[in-house]
Structures are given as structure tokens and as C-alpha cells.
Enzyme design. Structure first.
Site, short mmCIF file in Angstrom:
data_model
loop_
_atom_site.label_atom_id
_atom_site.label_comp_id
_atom_site.label_asym_id
_atom_site.label_seq_id
_atom_site.Cartn_x
_atom_site.Cartn_y
_atom_site.Cartn_z
N CYS A 77 0.88 -1.19 0.00
CA CYS A 77 0.00 0.00 0.00
C CYS A 77 0.91 1.22 0.00
O CYS A 77 0.94 1.99 0.96
CB CYS A 77 -0.88 0.02 1.24
N LYS A 124 7.03 4.72 3.29
CA LYS A 124 7.63 3.50 3.87
C LYS A 124 8.64 2.90 2.89
O LYS A 124 9.70 2.43 3.30
CB LYS A 124 6.53 2.47 4.22
N CYS A 155 -1.78 3.96 10.99
CA CYS A 155 -1.58 5.14 11.83
C CYS A 155 -2.85 5.38 12.64
O CYS A 155 -3.24 6.52 12.87
CB CYS A 155 -1.16 6.36 11.00
C1 LIG Z 1 -2.04 4.73 4.61
S1 LIG Z 1 -1.98 4.92 2.90
C2 LIG Z 1 -0.33 4.49 2.52
C3 LIG Z 1 0.71 5.53 2.93
C4 LIG Z 1 2.09 5.22 2.42
N1 LIG Z 1 2.52 3.89 2.76
C5 LIG Z 1 3.13 6.22 2.89
O1 LIG Z 1 3.91 5.91 3.79
O2 LIG Z 1 3.17 7.31 2.32
C6 LIG Z 1 -2.86 3.54 2.32
C7 LIG Z 1 -2.80 3.28 0.83
O3 LIG Z 1 -3.43 2.03 0.57
C8 LIG Z 1 -3.96 2.07 -0.74
N2 LIG Z 1 -4.94 0.98 -0.91
C9 LIG Z 1 -6.26 0.97 -0.64
N3 LIG Z 1 -6.79 -0.23 -0.95
C10 LIG Z 1 -5.79 -1.01 -1.41
C11 LIG Z 1 -5.71 -2.35 -1.88
N4 LIG Z 1 -6.78 -3.14 -1.92
N5 LIG Z 1 -4.51 -2.80 -2.28
C12 LIG Z 1 -3.42 -2.01 -2.24
N6 LIG Z 1 -3.44 -0.73 -1.81
C13 LIG Z 1 -4.60 -0.24 -1.38
C14 LIG Z 1 -4.52 3.47 -0.86
O4 LIG Z 1 -4.64 3.85 -2.21
C15 LIG Z 1 -3.50 4.29 -0.06
O5 LIG Z 1 -2.55 4.88 -0.92
#
Ligand SMILES: C[S@@+](CC[C@H](N)C(=O)[O-])C[C@H]1O[C@@H](n2cnc3c(N)ncnc32)[C@H](O)[C@@H]1O
Length: 383
Positions: free
Chosen positions: A223, A229, A336
Site C-alpha cells: 500500500c 515507507k 496510523c
Molecule cells: C495509509 S496509505 C499508505 C501511505 C504510504 N505507505 C506512505 O507511507 O506514504 C494507504 C494506501 O493504501 C492504498 N490501498 C487501498 N486499498 C488497497 C488495496 N486493496 N490494495 C493495495 N493498496 C490499497 C490506498 O490507495 C493508499 O494509498
């Protein structure tokens, strides 16, 4: 702009927000019509607006009404400023206070005192126990700004000091610096441009430092979003970092960030089904409840239905991502959020199902406070 005119601007932005506009859009709309406002004015209005959003309940109580005017009155009072000094009716300042706007009694109920939605108080208590009071109180204040230093923290600190930016190293997070002066200058600084530092909360940094990495591993950031990350694990000497996100547009910043930081990250919109990694990071979409002092609007917007949707999504993503962990590899689940619903409960649900024979390697929670945001990390090892 005079302080009174800034208060009047904040009132109009907050009225727009209370009418349903997202706070950033409300700020933008005001700024477009306020070409006379300098950067200092915009920053001051923004700070006042965000202080009021963060403290919506207690500010409305202290200001006597849940309106833009009530919120600004209350926010000033909570900060120890007598609003009568700004609400003068002169020039562009708001009209003077009337009899009904005298300060009232301090709020007695816990949700108002802590600026927390009532329905979420039991969720915070279940997760944080006796620590809930301090953690929720910390979310009423502005967030500290933390940097991740890529090399020697002293070198980064010296380079930042040349531009008037002061930082101090965090004792318990080896990569972290807290900005103590001129935080707004960081993004335009030479140290930032040269890749000596990145912006990242201290708890996220601590979580990345907790990952069991020896160097050379293949890591999948499932994600990846903006890549926070991915870039931080790349700096730990990973062999290969693959960034994936269900919404590839969210990864648009990763390549320029990686270039600036001298990191290598493969951005992969379509993940090869057979890809196996030593470590798969799931930084799951969540309520963000550990970071609500940075994004306070979300605190008031979350509903029980949305929380239930998020937990179902977290279960699905964990199960999907787990397919990419090689035998003997590690799945790192992180959010978070401070809520058990999104953290321990999700890991327990996985362990009661598809992860029955996976081993728990580590579980850690960071509580929102002066040292960083709320964060959660659980490591599961595949048999
Ligand atoms: C908390 S954010 C990630 C923040 C990122 N890791 C950072 O440190 O900048 C969660 C992410 O999960 C993605 N997401 C949502 N559903 C998902 C899925 N089924 N598979 C993969 N990614 C997904 C969203 O698009 C979003 O960008």
C-alpha cells in the site's frame, strides 16, 4: 492584514467548513478572493482555522456557538487571548462581542474537554486504557514536525542551521530530528533538496527501524501511496524495493522523491501475481486516528459505518498481501490508527483464519504525544 482581519478571515473559512466544504477547499476559496493577503497572513489564518477544527467541541463551548464566529472566539479564549482585543468592529475586524458572548463555564463532559467524538471515547479507552486522556489531549494541539535524516544527523542539522532551521535529535529514534524553529522553511531548504532529509513522523520512522532487516532483502510495499515507507526501507539497505498501490496515481510522487533521496524504488502498478518478497509491508488505509492533530477534519467525519468498512478492507488487503510473502518471510501490518478495531483485532482475525499457522514476531503501539503520532506495527512470520 491586522490580527482582527485575520480573525474575520478565519471566521469565513470556518463557516464554509461548517457548511460542508473540506477545510482545504474552504481555505483555498478564501485565499483566491484575498489577493491582498501575504504569506504570513495566509499562514496565520490557516493556523487559526486548524486550531479551531482540532478543538471544535471545546472551542464551540468556549465561544458559545458552533459557528465560525463561535469557534474563533472560543479558540482565542482557549489560547488565553481576550477576543475583545481583536473583535473591535474597526477596519476588517469582526463586530464587537455582545452580552451573550461572555465566557461560559469550562466544559464538564469528557468528549468536549478532550475534543473527541463521544462514540469514539470507548474505542480510545479500549486501546489506550489509562493513557487515553493524555493521548487525546495531545491531539488537541498542533503536531510537532519531524524529519528523517538519511545520513549523519549532525551533518543534516548543520546544513539546516545555515538556513535558520533548528532541529534536535530524538534520543529513541536513531534517524529522527524534531524541528524546533522555522519548520515552514524545511521543504524549500537546501538540505531537503540535496536529499539529506525527508519529512516523516517519528513513530513511522521508529516502526521502520523495528523491521527485522539485515540488508539485501526484497521488500514489497503493498500500500505504497506516496512512498514514505518504501523510501525509508530503501534507506535501510534493502536489495530491492517494489512499490504497489491499488490506486497507481497515488504513487506519482515516488519517482521524484526517490531521485531526490538517491533511493531505488520500483513502482509497479500491476503486481506480478507470482512475486514473492522477504518482507511485505501493509501500511493499510485506516481512520488515521493516530494522526488527527495533523488532519483534524477526519476526527469529526468518521462514522461507525466507515470504520466498519475500513476494518473489512484491512482484512481483505492483509489476506491479499500475504500471498506475496515467501515461505519464512515476514508480513508487516501497520496503521496510523490507535484503535484496536483496526490493529490487534485485524491481526487476531487473520490469525483465527488464514494466518492460523503464522507466528507473531512483534507487536508495538506508539501513542500520540510529543514524541510522534499514534502508530501500530505487527509482524507475522509465514511458516
Ligand atoms: C495509509 S496509505 C499508505 C501511505 C504510504 N505507505 C506512505 O507511507 O506514504 C494507504 C494506501 O493504501 C492504498 N490501498 C487501498 N486499498 C488497497 C488495496 N486493496 N490494495 C493495495 N493498496 C490499497 C490506498 O490507495 C493508499 O494509498
Amino acid at each position: 492584514m491586522t490580527p482582527g482581519a485575520r480573525a474575520a478571515a478565519a471566521i469565513s473559512v470556518l463557516d464554509d467548513w461548517l457548511d460542508g466544504a473540506p477545510v482545504e477547499r474552504a481555505l483555498l476559496r478564501w485565499a483566491r478572493g484575498a489577493r491582498y493577503a501575504g504569506s504570513g497572513d495566509r499562514a496565520a489564518v490557516r493556523d487559526l482555522v486548524y486550531d479551531a477544527v482540532r478543538r471544535r467541541r471545546s472551542a464551540a463551548a468556549a465561544g458559545g456557538a458552533l459557528t465560525g464566529r463561535g469557534l474563533v472566539l472560543g479558540t482565542l479564549r482557549l489560547d488565553g487571548t481576550d477576543p475583545a482585543t481583536l473583535f473591535t468592529g474597526q477596519g476588517h475586524a469582526p463586530p464587537p462581542l455582545d452580552e451573550g458572548e461572555r465566557p461560559g463555564a469550562a466544559p464538564a463532559d469528557r468528549g468536549t474537554r478532550l475534543d473527541w467524538p463521544d462514540w469514539l471515547l470507548p474505542h480510545a479507552d479500549a486501546a489506550l486504557g489509562a493513557g487515553a486522556e493524555a493521548a487525546l489531549a495531545a491531539q488537541r494541539d498542533r503536531a510537532p514536525v519531524f524529519l528523517r535524516a538519511l545520513g549523519d544527523r549532525g551533518v543534516a542539522a548543520e546544513r539546516l542551521a545555515e538556513e535558520g532551521i533548528s532541529v534536535s535529535p530524538l534520543a529513541d529514534v536513531a534517524t529522527a530530528l524534531e524541528v524546533t524553529r522555522n519548520a515552514r522553511r524545511v521543504a524549500a531548504s537546501a538540505a531537503f533538496r540535496e536529499g539529506l532529509i525527508d519529512l516523516q513522523d517519528a513513530s513511522s520512522q521508529a516502526a521502520i527501524l523495528s523491521l527485522p532487516l539485515a540488508g539485501g532483502e526484497t521488500i514489497l510495499d503493498y500500500c505504497a501511496g506516496g512512498g514514505g515507507k518504501s523510501l525509508a526501507v530503501a534507506a535501510r539497505g534493502a536489495g530491492r524495493v517494489v512499490a504497489h498501490d491499488a490506486d497507481p496515481a497515488r504513487m506519482a510522487d515516488i519517482a521524484p522523491r526517490a531521485l531526490r533521496l538517491g533511493a531505488e524504488v520500483e513502482v509497479v502498478p500491476d503486481l506480478p501475481p507470482g512475486l514473492l518478497a522477504d518482507l511485505v509491508i501493509v501500511d493499510a488505509p485506516c481512520s488515521g486516528s493516530g494522526t488527527w492533530r495533523r488532519a483534524p477534519e477526519a476526527k469529526w467525519r468518521l462514522t461507525p459505518d466507515r470504520l466498519a468498512e475500513l476494518t473489512a478492507l484491512q482484512d481483505d488487503i492483509l489476506a491479499e498481501a500475504a500471498r506475496h510473502v515467501r515461505p519464512g518471510g515476514i508480513l508487516a501490518y501497520m496503521t496510523c490508527s490507535i484503535f484496536r478495531d483496526e490493529n490487534e483485532d485485524r491481526v487476531n482475525a487473520a490469525r483465527a483464519g488464514w494466518a492460523a499457522d503464522w507466528q507473531s514476531r512483534l507487536e508495538r503501539r506508539w501513542i500520540p504525544g510529543p514524541g510522534g503520532d499514534g502508530f501500530y506495527l505487527a509482524l507475522l512470520a509465514r511458516p
